[in-house]
Design an enzyme around this catalytic site. Structure first.
Site, PDB file in Angstrom:
ATOM      1  N   PHE A  35     -10.892  30.106 -10.891  1.00  0.00           N
ATOM      2  CA  PHE A  35     -10.867  30.762 -12.202  1.00  0.00           C
ATOM      3  C   PHE A  35     -10.592  29.794 -13.341  1.00  0.00           C
ATOM      4  CE2 PHE A  35     -10.456  33.984  -9.152  1.00  0.00           C
ATOM      5  CZ  PHE A  35     -11.007  35.117  -9.712  1.00  0.00           C
ATOM      6  N   ARG A  36      -9.883  28.717 -13.033  1.00  0.00           N
ATOM      7  CA  ARG A  36      -9.484  27.814 -14.112  1.00  0.00           C
ATOM      8  C   ARG A  36     -10.334  26.547 -14.166  1.00  0.00           C
ATOM      9  NH1 ARG A  36      -5.023  30.519 -12.669  1.00  0.00           N
ATOM     10  NH2 ARG A  36      -3.858  31.430 -14.372  1.00  0.00           N
ATOM     11  N   ILE A 103      -5.371  35.003  -4.592  1.00  0.00           N
ATOM     12  CA  ILE A 103      -5.372  36.464  -4.499  1.00  0.00           C
ATOM     13  C   ILE A 103      -6.433  36.940  -3.518  1.00  0.00           C
ATOM     14  CG2 ILE A 103      -4.460  36.806  -6.829  1.00  0.00           C
ATOM     15  CD1 ILE A 103      -7.348  37.245  -7.790  1.00  0.00           C
ATOM     16  N   HIS A 121       0.715  35.756  -6.841  1.00  0.00           N
ATOM     17  CA  HIS A 121      -0.089  36.401  -7.874  1.00  0.00           C
ATOM     18  C   HIS A 121      -0.744  37.685  -7.373  1.00  0.00           C
ATOM     19  CE1 HIS A 121      -0.297  32.198  -9.950  1.00  0.00           C
ATOM     20  NE2 HIS A 121       0.852  32.794 -10.128  1.00  0.00           N
ATOM     21  N   CYS A 132       3.271  55.172  -9.052  1.00  0.00           N
ATOM     22  CA  CYS A 132       4.034  55.435  -7.824  1.00  0.00           C
ATOM     23  C   CYS A 132       4.037  54.250  -6.865  1.00  0.00           C
ATOM     24  CB  CYS A 132       3.515  56.699  -7.122  1.00  0.00           C
ATOM     25  SG  CYS A 132       1.924  56.476  -6.309  1.00  0.00           S
TER      26      CYS A 132
HETATM   27 ZN   LIG Z   1       0.384  56.993  -7.900  1.00  0.00          ZN
END
Ligand SMILES: [Zn+2]
Length: 252
Positions: A35-36, A103, A121, A132
């Site tokens: 990404f970088r 990731i 990350h 939640c």
């Molecule tokens: Zn939820």
């Protein structure tokens, strides 16, 4: 063989409690974009900040659209020799912790156990409800978004988001604590494929090395910690060509 290579093999052989720190450079050979890097995604797109994601429907659409664009590459990616070498070191009883900035979930796919892995990350392999906290499989959410262009919601009404840490979102304290606890007992630090330029992540290997244990950096291109007194060995080049052969030799 080069004397530096032999030194690395000896260090890996002697280690009983390694801290392995990994960055984007170990996954580029698995087809995951950096990404970088010079061709990085952030040259084309503006990142969506967490605060905006939580406040604005158009920001949520932009974020899901960006994640959808990368999803086929992530879903198709397979671990490479570096991920496998790290899993082998764990099976040999030599690993305290694997701390990754990535990731892509490839450490897990290669066999690194959940107990040894800190994904600083977050991960693209799960979707997380921002209300939640429930985790779920991304595939149906991407399917729904592709069809409707509406950002998916949890059954609780909360916003769903790929379980990565967004810009402007704090790292999880629990992750930092696990990494720091392991760093305190480590006997060798190996940083693989990271420019060591993103903080606080980059403080983890350096903090462990500051205790006077050997610190090895393998990366293609400069890192921000090159030339620091804590660095014992510095290899320049493709991690997958340098690290896995040294691991096989050390475990022979
Ligand atoms: Zn939820």
């Amino acid at each position: 063989m080069e004397p530096e290579h032999d030194k690395l093999v000896q260090m890996l052989r002697a280690a009983r409690n390694m801290l392995i720190f990994t960055g984007a450079g170990i996954s580029t050979t698995s087809g995951i974009p950096d990404f970088r890097g010079p061709e990085g995604v952030w040259k084309r797109r503006q990142p969506v900040y967490y605060h905006d994601f939580m406040r604005s429907e158009s920001a949520r659409i932009e974020h899901w659209d960006y994640k959808l664009e990368g999803w086929p590459a992530f879903r198709a990616a397979r671990p490479n020799a570096t991920h496998h070498a790290i899993a082998q070191l764990e099976r040999a009883g030599k690993v305290a912790v694997v701390v990754t900035q990535n990731i892509d979930g490839l450490h897990t796919r290669a066999g690194t156990s959940r107990e040894k892995l800190v994904e600083l990350h977050g991960t693209n392999t799960l979707v997380e409800c921002q209300s939640c906290g429930e985790l779920s499989d991304p595939e149906p959410h991407f399917e729904a978004f592709r069809r409707t262009r509406r950002p998916p919601l949890c059954h609780c009404g909360g916003f769903l988001k790929p379980a990565t840490i967004s810009f402007g979102q704090n790292l999880r304290n629990e992750d930092l604590e696990r990494a720091e606890t392991a760093a305190a007992d480590a006997d060798l630090v190996v940083a693989l494929g990271s420019t060591l330029s993103v903080y606080p992540a980059a403080n983890i290997p350096l903090g462990a090395a500051a205790r006077g244990i050997p610190f090895v950096i393998i990366n293609r291109g400069p890192t921000e910690q090159d030339g620091r007194p804590e660095v014992t060995l510095r290899f320049e080049g493709d991690v997958s060509e340098i690290f896995p052969p040294a691991v096989s030799e050390a475990l022979r």
